[in-house]
Write a protein that holds these residues in place. Sequence first.
Motif, mmCIF file in Angstrom:
data_model
loop_
_atom_site.group_PDB
_atom_site.id
_atom_site.type_symbol
_atom_site.label_atom_id
_atom_site.label_comp_id
_atom_site.label_asym_id
_atom_site.label_seq_id
_atom_site.Cartn_x
_atom_site.Cartn_y
_atom_site.Cartn_z
ATOM 1 N N VAL A 47 -36.802 130.737 111.410
ATOM 2 C CA VAL A 47 -37.368 130.669 110.075
ATOM 3 C C VAL A 47 -38.401 129.558 109.934
ATOM 4 C CG1 VAL A 47 -36.800 130.365 107.644
ATOM 5 C CG2 VAL A 47 -35.262 131.626 109.123
ATOM 6 N N LEU A 48 -38.135 128.421 110.478
ATOM 7 C CA LEU A 48 -38.969 127.260 110.225
ATOM 8 C C LEU A 48 -40.036 127.024 111.275
ATOM 9 C CD1 LEU A 48 -36.204 124.797 109.078
ATOM 10 C CD2 LEU A 48 -37.735 126.135 107.672
ATOM 11 N N SER A 49 -40.184 127.927 112.220
ATOM 12 C CA SER A 49 -41.088 127.637 113.332
ATOM 13 C C SER A 49 -42.543 127.537 112.878
ATOM 14 C CB SER A 49 -40.934 128.686 114.425
ATOM 15 O OG SER A 49 -41.271 129.948 113.922
ATOM 16 N N ALA A 50 -43.027 128.445 112.038
ATOM 17 C CA ALA A 50 -44.425 128.407 111.624
ATOM 18 C C ALA A 50 -44.667 127.410 110.494
ATOM 19 C CB ALA A 50 -44.888 129.786 111.186
ATOM 20 N N ILE A 51 -43.636 126.971 109.833
ATOM 21 C CA ILE A 51 -43.825 126.038 108.729
ATOM 22 C C ILE A 51 -43.920 124.602 109.235
ATOM 23 C CG2 ILE A 51 -42.803 125.115 106.634
ATOM 24 C CD1 ILE A 51 -41.538 127.835 106.192
ATOM 25 N N PHE A 52 -43.039 124.224 110.152
ATOM 26 C CA PHE A 52 -42.985 122.841 110.603
ATOM 27 C C PHE A 52 -43.774 122.580 111.869
ATOM 28 C CE2 PHE A 52 -39.131 122.910 107.919
ATOM 29 C CZ PHE A 52 -39.562 121.966 107.021
ATOM 30 N N ASN A 53 -44.302 123.612 112.485
ATOM 31 C CA ASN A 53 -45.183 123.434 113.624
ATOM 32 C C ASN A 53 -46.611 123.564 113.106
ATOM 33 O OD1 ASN A 53 -46.528 123.365 116.009
ATOM 34 N ND2 ASN A 53 -45.402 125.046 116.961
ATOM 35 N N PHE A 54 -47.363 122.475 113.111
ATOM 36 C CA PHE A 54 -48.678 122.450 112.471
ATOM 37 C C PHE A 54 -49.653 123.425 113.119
ATOM 38 C CE2 PHE A 54 -52.879 120.437 111.702
ATOM 39 C CZ PHE A 54 -52.875 120.583 110.334
ATOM 40 N N GLN A 55 -49.609 123.543 114.438
ATOM 41 C CA GLN A 55 -50.526 124.455 115.112
ATOM 42 C C GLN A 55 -50.215 125.908 114.754
ATOM 43 O OE1 GLN A 55 -50.761 123.938 119.292
ATOM 44 N NE2 GLN A 55 -52.425 125.383 119.526
ATOM 45 N N LEU A 58 -51.595 126.542 111.246
ATOM 46 C CA LEU A 58 -53.044 126.758 111.272
ATOM 47 C C LEU A 58 -53.404 128.134 111.824
ATOM 48 C CD1 LEU A 58 -54.455 123.315 112.412
ATOM 49 C CD2 LEU A 58 -54.488 124.313 110.141
ATOM 50 N N THR A 59 -52.677 128.590 112.832
ATOM 51 C CA THR A 59 -52.933 129.917 113.396
ATOM 52 C C THR A 59 -52.670 131.000 112.367
ATOM 53 O OG1 THR A 59 -52.280 129.088 115.567
ATOM 54 C CG2 THR A 59 -52.335 131.468 115.281
ATOM 55 N N LEU A 62 -55.520 130.924 109.752
ATOM 56 C CA LEU A 62 -56.755 131.498 110.294
ATOM 57 C C LEU A 62 -56.668 133.011 110.417
ATOM 58 C CD1 LEU A 62 -57.860 128.961 113.025
ATOM 59 C CD2 LEU A 62 -59.135 129.639 111.002
ATOM 60 N N LEU A 63 -55.535 133.511 110.877
ATOM 61 C CA LEU A 63 -55.368 134.963 110.974
ATOM 62 C C LEU A 63 -55.395 135.618 109.600
ATOM 63 C CD1 LEU A 63 -52.664 135.282 113.758
ATOM 64 C CD2 LEU A 63 -55.041 136.040 113.857
ATOM 65 N N LEU A 64 -54.822 134.969 108.598
ATOM 66 C CA LEU A 64 -54.848 135.507 107.245
ATOM 67 C C LEU A 64 -56.275 135.562 106.700
ATOM 68 C CD1 LEU A 64 -53.136 136.425 104.777
ATOM 69 C CD2 LEU A 64 -53.163 134.041 104.056
ATOM 70 N N ILE A 65 -57.037 134.500 106.919
ATOM 71 C CA ILE A 65 -58.430 134.466 106.449
ATOM 72 C C ILE A 65 -59.252 135.554 107.129
ATOM 73 C CG2 ILE A 65 -60.555 133.094 106.512
ATOM 74 C CD1 ILE A 65 -58.794 130.628 106.011
ATOM 75 N N CYS A 66 -59.133 135.659 108.444
ATOM 76 C CA CYS A 66 -59.921 136.659 109.179
ATOM 77 C C CYS A 66 -59.514 138.078 108.813
ATOM 78 C CB CYS A 66 -59.772 136.443 110.676
ATOM 79 S SG CYS A 66 -60.471 134.887 111.245
ATOM 80 N N THR A 67 -58.225 138.327 108.652
ATOM 81 C CA THR A 67 -57.751 139.664 108.296
ATOM 82 C C THR A 67 -58.217 140.062 106.901
ATOM 83 O OG1 THR A 67 -55.811 139.325 109.686
ATOM 84 C CG2 THR A 67 -55.700 141.102 108.072
ATOM 85 N N MET A 111 -58.928 127.165 118.193
ATOM 86 C CA MET A 111 -57.510 127.529 118.205
ATOM 87 C C MET A 111 -57.178 128.388 119.423
ATOM 88 S SD MET A 111 -54.634 127.074 116.677
ATOM 89 C CE MET A 111 -55.231 126.355 115.185
ATOM 90 N N ALA A 112 -58.049 129.329 119.764
ATOM 91 C CA ALA A 112 -57.815 130.171 120.937
ATOM 92 C C ALA A 112 -57.828 129.320 122.215
ATOM 93 C CB ALA A 112 -58.875 131.260 121.015
#
Length: 119
Positions: A47-55, A58-59, A62-67, A111-112
């Motif tokens: 659950v917390l992997s994308a929230i507490f991992n800053f990178q 950001l990924t 960025l994916l949300l903006i591009c999509t 990022m890539a």
Amino acid sequence: MHRPGSHVAPPRPTRENQGRQPKKDPGAAEPLLTSRGHFPDLFRRSVLSAIFNFQSLLTVILLLICTCAYIRSLAPSLLDRNKTGLLGIFWKCARIGERKSPYVAVCCIVMAFSILFIQ
């Protein structure tokens, strides 16, 4: 049985609970913190992997903006009708992707590179 290194001593048997295990409510939620003050491994990884991992955060951004920018280029009316409210976030991400596209593109390249070669 008392385990070495644990902080809490096991409860003493009384006349009422002697020989019986305490009942565990199957619908009860697991505690967020363990006895040592850490998150359980399963909760931390899923659950917390994308929230507490800053990178990772950001990924995802960025994916949300591009999509959103890509969807707006295909069907503008889909995002333009929801400019306010909760769904307005997608319209705002599409606007960021359109207006700041050179900066977003540079961020995607960085990022890539980071994901491919640094991790």
